[in-house]
Design a protein around this motif. Structure first.
Motif, mmCIF file in Angstrom:
data_model
loop_
_atom_site.group_PDB
_atom_site.id
_atom_site.type_symbol
_atom_site.label_atom_id
_atom_site.label_comp_id
_atom_site.label_asym_id
_atom_site.label_seq_id
_atom_site.Cartn_x
_atom_site.Cartn_y
_atom_site.Cartn_z
ATOM 1 N N ALA A 86 -2.266 -3.567 15.372
ATOM 2 C CA ALA A 86 -2.763 -2.273 14.281
ATOM 3 C C ALA A 86 -3.246 -2.693 12.935
ATOM 4 C CB ALA A 86 -1.764 -1.206 14.371
ATOM 5 N N ARG A 87 -4.162 -1.943 12.448
ATOM 6 C CA ARG A 87 -4.534 -2.162 10.986
ATOM 7 C C ARG A 87 -4.450 -0.588 10.266
ATOM 8 N NH1 ARG A 87 -9.638 -5.459 9.374
ATOM 9 N NH2 ARG A 87 -8.103 -6.953 9.119
ATOM 10 N N PHE A 88 -3.971 -0.519 9.282
ATOM 11 C CA PHE A 88 -4.060 0.818 8.417
ATOM 12 C C PHE A 88 -4.679 0.650 7.111
ATOM 13 C CE2 PHE A 88 -0.646 1.015 11.678
ATOM 14 C CZ PHE A 88 -0.828 2.167 12.415
ATOM 15 N N VAL A 89 -5.411 1.310 6.831
ATOM 16 C CA VAL A 89 -6.111 1.486 5.574
ATOM 17 C C VAL A 89 -5.941 2.410 4.550
ATOM 18 C CG1 VAL A 89 -8.687 0.967 4.624
ATOM 19 C CG2 VAL A 89 -8.008 0.108 6.788
ATOM 20 N N ALA A 90 -6.019 2.002 3.307
ATOM 21 C CA ALA A 90 -5.832 3.244 2.145
ATOM 22 C C ALA A 90 -7.221 3.319 1.859
ATOM 23 C CB ALA A 90 -4.996 2.556 1.245
ATOM 24 N N VAL A 91 -7.636 4.712 1.627
ATOM 25 C CA VAL A 91 -8.880 4.523 1.062
ATOM 26 C C VAL A 91 -9.113 5.559 -0.196
ATOM 27 C CG1 VAL A 91 -11.171 5.770 1.748
ATOM 28 C CG2 VAL A 91 -9.827 4.547 3.617
ATOM 29 N N ASN A 92 -9.794 5.291 -1.246
ATOM 30 C CA ASN A 92 -9.673 5.822 -2.465
ATOM 31 C C ASN A 92 -10.769 7.145 -2.394
ATOM 32 O OD1 ASN A 92 -12.472 5.076 -2.769
ATOM 33 N ND2 ASN A 92 -12.130 3.508 -4.179
ATOM 34 N N ALA A 93 -10.437 7.854 -3.568
ATOM 35 C CA ALA A 93 -11.434 9.019 -3.468
ATOM 36 C C ALA A 93 -12.800 8.955 -3.243
ATOM 37 C CB ALA A 93 -11.265 9.736 -4.763
ATOM 38 N N HIS A 94 -13.363 7.925 -3.407
ATOM 39 C CA HIS A 94 -14.946 7.460 -3.141
ATOM 40 C C HIS A 94 -14.991 7.201 -1.675
ATOM 41 C CE1 HIS A 94 -15.372 8.026 -7.376
ATOM 42 N NE2 HIS A 94 -14.460 7.206 -7.548
ATOM 43 N N GLY A 95 -14.044 6.985 -0.988
ATOM 44 C CA GLY A 95 -14.151 6.860 0.533
ATOM 45 C C GLY A 95 -14.412 5.206 0.650
ATOM 46 N N THR A 96 -13.797 4.613 -0.300
ATOM 47 C CA THR A 96 -13.958 2.861 -0.284
ATOM 48 C C THR A 96 -12.625 2.594 0.083
ATOM 49 O OG1 THR A 96 -15.669 3.040 -1.856
ATOM 50 C CG2 THR A 96 -14.335 0.906 -1.522
ATOM 51 N N PRO A 97 -12.417 1.516 1.285
ATOM 52 C CA PRO A 97 -10.968 1.021 1.505
ATOM 53 C C PRO A 97 -10.630 0.352 0.182
ATOM 54 C CG PRO A 97 -12.404 0.648 3.392
ATOM 55 C CD PRO A 97 -13.191 1.213 2.049
ATOM 56 N N CYS A 98 -9.321 0.505 -0.223
ATOM 57 C CA CYS A 98 -8.622 -0.276 -1.278
ATOM 58 C C CYS A 98 -7.441 -1.026 -0.905
ATOM 59 C CB CYS A 98 -8.308 0.793 -2.528
ATOM 60 S SG CYS A 98 -7.303 2.355 -2.110
ATOM 61 N N GLY A 99 -7.158 -0.983 0.519
ATOM 62 C CA GLY A 99 -5.832 -1.723 0.727
ATOM 63 C C GLY A 99 -5.718 -1.655 2.167
ATOM 64 N N PHE A 100 -4.977 -2.529 2.865
ATOM 65 C CA PHE A 100 -4.883 -2.442 4.135
ATOM 66 C C PHE A 100 -3.488 -3.077 4.641
ATOM 67 C CE2 PHE A 100 -7.018 -6.302 3.467
ATOM 68 C CZ PHE A 100 -6.454 -7.440 4.593
ATOM 69 N N ILE A 101 -2.963 -2.830 5.734
ATOM 70 C CA ILE A 101 -2.074 -3.826 6.146
ATOM 71 C C ILE A 101 -2.309 -3.999 7.851
ATOM 72 C CG2 ILE A 101 -0.629 -1.814 7.062
ATOM 73 C CD1 ILE A 101 1.971 -3.500 6.501
ATOM 74 N N ASP A 102 -2.235 -5.316 8.068
ATOM 75 C CA ASP A 102 -2.350 -5.513 9.515
ATOM 76 C C ASP A 102 -1.049 -5.719 10.119
ATOM 77 O OD1 ASP A 102 -5.106 -5.478 9.670
ATOM 78 O OD2 ASP A 102 -5.391 -7.714 9.010
ATOM 79 N N VAL A 103 -0.683 -5.170 11.303
ATOM 80 C CA VAL A 103 0.743 -5.739 11.961
ATOM 81 C C VAL A 103 0.427 -5.956 13.441
ATOM 82 C CG1 VAL A 103 2.265 -4.129 10.375
ATOM 83 C CG2 VAL A 103 1.194 -3.318 12.144
ATOM 84 N N VAL A 104 1.525 -6.806 13.773
ATOM 85 C CA VAL A 104 1.383 -7.075 15.377
ATOM 86 C C VAL A 104 2.672 -6.787 15.893
ATOM 87 C CG1 VAL A 104 -0.725 -8.581 15.069
ATOM 88 C CG2 VAL A 104 1.719 -9.679 14.914
ATOM 89 N N PHE A 105 2.779 -6.582 17.140
ATOM 90 C CA PHE A 105 4.156 -6.416 17.914
ATOM 91 C C PHE A 105 3.995 -7.908 18.622
ATOM 92 C CE2 PHE A 105 6.786 -5.186 21.567
ATOM 93 C CZ PHE A 105 8.055 -5.186 20.750
ATOM 94 N N GLU A 106 5.076 -8.615 18.639
ATOM 95 C CA GLU A 106 5.304 -9.998 19.285
ATOM 96 C C GLU A 106 6.278 -9.575 20.523
ATOM 97 O OE1 GLU A 106 6.857 -12.882 16.618
ATOM 98 O OE2 GLU A 106 4.776 -13.342 15.998
ATOM 99 N N VAL A 107 5.583 -9.695 21.533
ATOM 100 C CA VAL A 107 6.535 -9.479 22.889
ATOM 101 C C VAL A 107 7.644 -10.177 23.126
ATOM 102 C CG1 VAL A 107 6.139 -9.038 25.372
ATOM 103 C CG2 VAL A 107 4.239 -8.290 24.083
ATOM 104 N N TRP A 108 7.505 -11.510 22.878
ATOM 105 C CA TRP A 108 8.620 -12.419 23.229
ATOM 106 C C TRP A 108 10.272 -12.192 22.614
ATOM 107 C CZ3 TRP A 108 11.140 -15.984 19.951
ATOM 108 C CH2 TRP A 108 10.499 -16.234 18.647
ATOM 109 N N ASN A 109 9.884 -11.515 21.233
ATOM 110 C CA ASN A 109 11.174 -11.328 20.527
ATOM 111 C C ASN A 109 11.304 -10.008 20.152
ATOM 112 O OD1 ASN A 109 9.322 -11.304 18.608
ATOM 113 N ND2 ASN A 109 10.460 -12.831 17.215
#
Length: 140
Positions: A86-109
């Motif tokens: 998944a990716r989640f994005v922080a968006v400023n008051a002007h509608g422009t992305p100003c940050g993000f996080i990419d996370v993954v779930f690893e099945v094996w562990n």
């Protein structure tokens, strides 16, 4: 608010001096803008690794000149054995992305891995990174 907007925006956001910042799931159209975010950081602290009876210890040490770390663009996450990402994005008051996080779930562990977390310099040290991490851990 349309059904699409309800699905995309995750909360009502928070107000900063620079205006409102909201959080949403990442969209394919974000990729170009997110690639331009300065993901570097500056620190005046390093950690020395020293052997100990139980393995090692980390000793915090101040440095005389700040250290700047820049990360190359385009490093891909190894997605083998990834059940969900998944990716989640922080968006400023002007509608422009100003940050993000990419996370993954690893099945094996059965663990969530933060593959990337970046905020534009002017949005750092305001709790936005903490909120992005919280979203990443809750929504994967």
């Amino acid at each position: 608010m349309s059904e699409r907007q309800k699905d995309v925006f995750l909360d009502s956001g928070r107000f900063l001096d620079s205006g409102r910042v909201t959080f949403r799931r990442g969209l394919p159209s974000d990729d170009l803008v997110l690639g331009d975010i300065d993901g570097s950081f500056v620190t005046d602290t390093i950690f020395e690794v020293r052997p100990s009876a139980n393995g090692f210890t980390l000793n915090e040490k101040s440095v005389s000149s700040p250290i700047v770390k820049r990360f190359p663009l385009g490093e891909d996450t190894d997605v083998e054995d990834v059940e969900e990402s998944a990716r989640f994005v922080a968006v400023n008051a002007h509608g422009t992305p100003c940050g993000f996080i990419d996370v993954v779930f690893e099945v094996w562990n059965r663990r969530v891995v933060i593959a990337d977390l970046e905020l534009s310099p002017q949005y750092r040290r305001r709790g936005l990174g903490r909120e992005l991490v919280g979203l990443g851990l809750l929504k994967v």
